[in-house]
Structures are given as structure tokens and as C-alpha cells.
Design an enzyme around this catalytic site. Structure first.
Site, short mmCIF file in Angstrom:
data_model
loop_
_atom_site.label_atom_id
_atom_site.label_comp_id
_atom_site.label_asym_id
_atom_site.label_seq_id
_atom_site.Cartn_x
_atom_site.Cartn_y
_atom_site.Cartn_z
CE LYS A 196 -2.86 12.15 -1.10
NZ LYS A 196 -2.18 12.34 0.78
N GLY A 376 11.44 1.65 -1.47
CA GLY A 376 12.08 3.20 -1.56
C GLY A 376 12.65 3.21 -2.33
P1 AMP Z 1 0.61 5.25 -4.69
O1 AMP Z 1 1.03 5.46 -3.60
O2 AMP Z 1 1.03 7.09 -4.70
O3 AMP Z 1 1.43 5.10 -6.02
O4 AMP Z 1 -1.30 4.84 -5.55
C1 AMP Z 1 -1.19 3.91 -5.15
C2 AMP Z 1 -2.93 4.80 -4.88
O5 AMP Z 1 -3.22 5.04 -6.08
C3 AMP Z 1 -3.75 2.99 -5.29
O6 AMP Z 1 -4.00 2.16 -3.82
C4 AMP Z 1 -4.90 3.16 -5.89
O7 AMP Z 1 -5.96 3.21 -5.78
C5 AMP Z 1 -5.03 5.05 -5.78
N1 AMP Z 1 -5.52 5.44 -7.39
C6 AMP Z 1 -4.86 5.93 -8.07
N2 AMP Z 1 -5.61 6.81 -9.26
C7 AMP Z 1 -7.23 6.74 -8.03
C8 AMP Z 1 -7.95 7.94 -8.64
N3 AMP Z 1 -8.40 8.29 -9.62
N4 AMP Z 1 -8.42 8.16 -7.16
C9 AMP Z 1 -8.21 7.96 -5.99
N5 AMP Z 1 -7.49 6.95 -5.92
C10 AMP Z 1 -6.30 6.36 -7.15
#
Ligand code: AMP
Length: 394
Positions: A196, A376
Site C-alpha cells: 500500500k 520499523g
Molecule cells: P509491504 O508489507 O507493504 O512491504 O507489502 C508486502 C506485501 O505486498 C507482500 O505480502 C506482497 O505479496 C504484497 N503485494 C505486492 N504486490 C502486490 C500486488 N500486485 N497485489 C497484491 N499484493 C501485492
């Protein structure tokens, strides 16, 4: 600037060392001893300098009460193996009994005190609790970068009571981070991926003014694509963040930072391993499909950018890396970064959240210049924030 072990007179001194022992446990056993092994250099250097290492650490979130399941006692055997020194566990971290126990430990031994968070004063940075801790040592060493974003008694308060310095792990981490974002060799590229935009706003805001290019990947790229007028179908996309994405692009533009979005993407109809997938333009995702990874043309573009760069700082995967084949872009880009690093052409620093797992899954992580296991704290540092535990050392 901060002091290191080399600047300290440790002979005959009681050396309070804040470490990170928050290891994953299952059925009372340690499942990954990486963090325990990371303590070794500092402990051994303190012993060599004639100091008595006294380890301070927290475990879990006991919220100021004694919680048997969060005792550090079960770690002792693994810690002994990891640091190659005898460890004497003391079942509290302040008070006369603790003080006497420390005195009784012979010179080549390492003292491990019980979970600092069993006392409410730890997280409150309570001056009275800090004073009690301070009575146990003559010198303070902080070797827990991963908790440096918290101003707690053992991570910040103690530094004001006695000569203080960074341990070897903290020193390495700070040097790596400074090389990547403090005074980096340019061009410097940030790779920012993950789910996100909303969790990475401050990070993107800070990076815009510090790096030459930001390669955006993962679910958060979809929000940026939508802001450019792309169809994103059923993709993960924060439609309420589209204006914010536009503001970030405009800030980057003003700061001379290029925002790089995927030109092609891998889409599927199902979010599961081995789901049928296809490569399409990133601007036209069908209504019933979702974007799960960057496509091969985007990966080739990222690889070329890495070839022309001197520094890469990386947080977050380029796709849904946990499920095949949507790990392909993350893996390929990680392998390219690793190969260039190995050849001495690129400095690569990565960390935060799932990043280390994503890079290690491809086998490429090991060749990165530095992989930070501090979640973090690494992110807050990338956001440009002052980390209280680090600030207190200077
Ligand atoms: P973060 O914790 O914000 O670094 O997000 C990591 C997560 O984002 C991982 O679990 C990925 O599977 C997910 N992710 C990455 N790209 C996508 C995508 N295109 N659609 C859905 N989830 C995603």
C-alpha cells in the site's frame, strides 16, 4: 557522529550492552538464531578489551508485568552457542540481587539480564528505572538498531547516564545506511514496493528529495498507475490515495526525482500459486483481472537502471512474491542488484518489513552490501526521522 567500541576504555568496566534478542520461537525453541549470532562481535570485542558484558534486552510485549512465556531464560543455550562464551542468566534486570549477581560472575563470563519490559519503567523511559539500570554498569553500548526508533530506558535513557557508544552491529548498520542515503554515490535509486501507498507516504516524501529515481512496484504501483489514468481492474489499489499519489509525483518532479512505474504487468484472475497469468500493458488491466507482478519489459528497464546506478536502496517487493510465479520480477531484479554488487559496481542496502524475506527467497540477498533486519527502525530512518536511540549516542 557517534562513538564506537574503539573509542571506549573498557578494561575492568561493567559494560551494559543493549541487544536485540527478539528471535522467533516455537515450542520453547529458537527457530532462527540470526539475531543471537549478531550479538557475537560486540560481546567478543568487549571481552577482549577486558570488559564485563552485561546484556540488556526485551522480548515480546509483556507490558510491564512478569510474563513467564516472555522470559529470556529459554534463549540461554542458543545464545551460548551463538556468541561462543559462557552466559549467566539473572532473573531480573534491576535491584541489589542483580547487582550482586553481576559482581559474582567471573571475568570471561557474559551476564544476561531478564526481559527489561517486565518493568513498566522500561517503555516509559522512567528516570527512576533508568537510574536503577545505570547502577549496574560503567559504560553503555547500544547494539540494537532495530529498537533505536523507541525512546525507552534501555535504548535511550541510559545513554545520558554514562559514557555511551554504538556496538559493532549498530555501527555497521549506521555506516551502511549513511552510505546509502546520507552521502550516497550517485545516481542513487530507491526501489519501493509492497502492498500500500498509505503505509509508505512519509518514506516516499523523504526519498523524493534524496534520490535520483524511485522505482515503484508491488500493489502500491497500481495506485500510481490509476493516478495516471490506467485501468486497474480488480487489482489491489487504494482509490482514495490517488490524489496523494499525484502529489507525490508532483513533489518528485519538482525535486528532479524520476518516478518509475511498470510499463507492463503480469495479471491473473485468481490470487493463488500457479494461477494462469498473462503479460499486458500496465495501462489496461481487464475488469476481471488483477495485477500481481511487474512484467518482463519493466524488469529489463529496472536492470538497465541498476547498471547505470551506483547505489540502490530497497524496501518492499515488486510483486506478490510469496506466490509463484508472481515472485519473478522481485527475484530477477534482486539477482541483478546482487550480481552488480558482487562485481563491485553497486552498493545495495535493503530492509524493512518483508523485504529481507523477499530478497532472501531469490537467494540474492546474501550478495547485497547490507541487509537490515531492523523493520520499523529501518523504515523510520528511510522516512528521514531522527531515531532517539541513535541520537542519544551522539
Ligand atoms: P509491504 O508489507 O507493504 O512491504 O507489502 C508486502 C506485501 O505486498 C507482500 O505480502 C506482497 O505479496 C504484497 N503485494 C505486492 N504486490 C502486490 C500486488 N500486485 N497485489 C497484491 N499484493 C501485492
Amino acid at each position: 557522529m557517534f562513538k564506537t567500541l574503539d573509542d571506549m576504555d573498557l578494561a575492568g568496566k561493567r559494560v551494559l550492552i543493549r541487544v536485540d534478542l527478539n528471535v522467533p520461537m516455537k515450542n520453547g525453541g529458537v527457530t532462527d538464531a540470526t539475531r543471537l549470532r549478531a550479538v557475537k562481535n560486540t560481546v567478543q570485542d568487549v571481552l577482549k578489551a577486558g570488559g564485563k558484558p552485561i546484556l540488556l534486552a526485551h522480548f515480546g510485549r509483556p507490558k510491564g508485568i512478569r510474563e513467564a512465556s516472555m522470559s529470556l531464560a529459554p534463549l540461554v543455550d542458543d545464545l551460548v552457542a551463538a556468541i561462543d562464551a559462557p552466559v549467566f542468566f539473572v532473573p531480573d534486570c534491576v535491584g541489589q540481587v542483580v547487582k550482586t549477581s553481576i559482581e559474582m560472575v567471573r571475568s570471561e563470563g557474559v551476564v544476561l539480564l531478564e526481559n527489561t519490559r517486565f518493568h513498566a519503567g522500561e517503555e516509559k523511559n522512567d528516570p527512576e528505572f533508568v537510574k536503577q539500570l545505570a547502577e549496574l554498569g560503567d559504560v553503555y553500548i547500544n547494539d540494537a538498531f532495530s529498537t533505536a526508533h523507541r525512546a525507552h530506558a534501555s535504548t535511550e535513557g541510559l545513554a545520558h547516564h554514562m559514557p555511551a557508544a554504538a556496538g559493532r552491529l549498530m555501527q555497521r548498520e549506521l555506516e551502511a545506511l549513511s552510505n546509502a542515503l546520507g552521502q550516497p554515490e550517485r545516481p542513487v535509486i530507491a526501489v519501493v514496493g509492497g502492498a500500500k501507498v498509505s503505509t509508505k507516504l512519509e518514506l516516499l516524501g523523504n526519498l523524493c528529495t534524496r534520490v535520483d529515481q524511485i522505482i515503484i512496484g508491488g500493489g502500491m504501483a497500481n495506485t500510481f498507475l490509476a493516478a495516471m489514468g490506467a485501468e486497474v481492474g480488480k487489482s489491489l489499489c487504494e482509490h482514495d490515495m490517488i490524489d496523494t499519489a499525484r502529489q507525490i509525483m508532483s513533489k518528485a518532479n519538482g525535486a528532479g526525482c524520476e518516478i518509475v512505474l511498470p510499463s507492463d504487468v503480469v495479471v491473473a484472475r485468481e490470487f493463488k500459486a500457479g494461477a494462469a497469468s498473462e503479460v499486458i500493458s500496465s495501462m489496461a488491466c481487464p475488469a476481471d483481472a488483477m495485477i500481481l507482478d511487474a512484467g518482463p519489459a519493466s524488469v529489463a528497464d529496472v536492470e538497465q537502471r541498476f547498471e547505470a546506478a551506483k547505489t540502490v536502496i530497497w524496501n518492499g517487493p515488486l510483486g506478490a512474491f510469496e506466490i509463484e510465479p508472481f515472485n519473478a520480477a522481485t527475484d530477477a531484479a534482486a539477482r541483478k542488484a546482487a550480481a552488480l554488487t558482487k562485481a563491485g559496481a553497486l552498493l545495495t542496502v535493503a530492509g524493512g518489513g518483508d523485504t529481507v524475506a523477499a530478497l532472501n527467497a531469490s537467494g540474492a540477498g546474501i550478495d547485497f552490501t547490507y541487509l537490515s533486519t531492523a523493520g520499523g527502525a529501518f523504515l523510520e530512518w528511510m522516512e528521514g526521522k531522527t531515531l532517539p536511540g541513535v541520537a542519544a549516542l551522539s
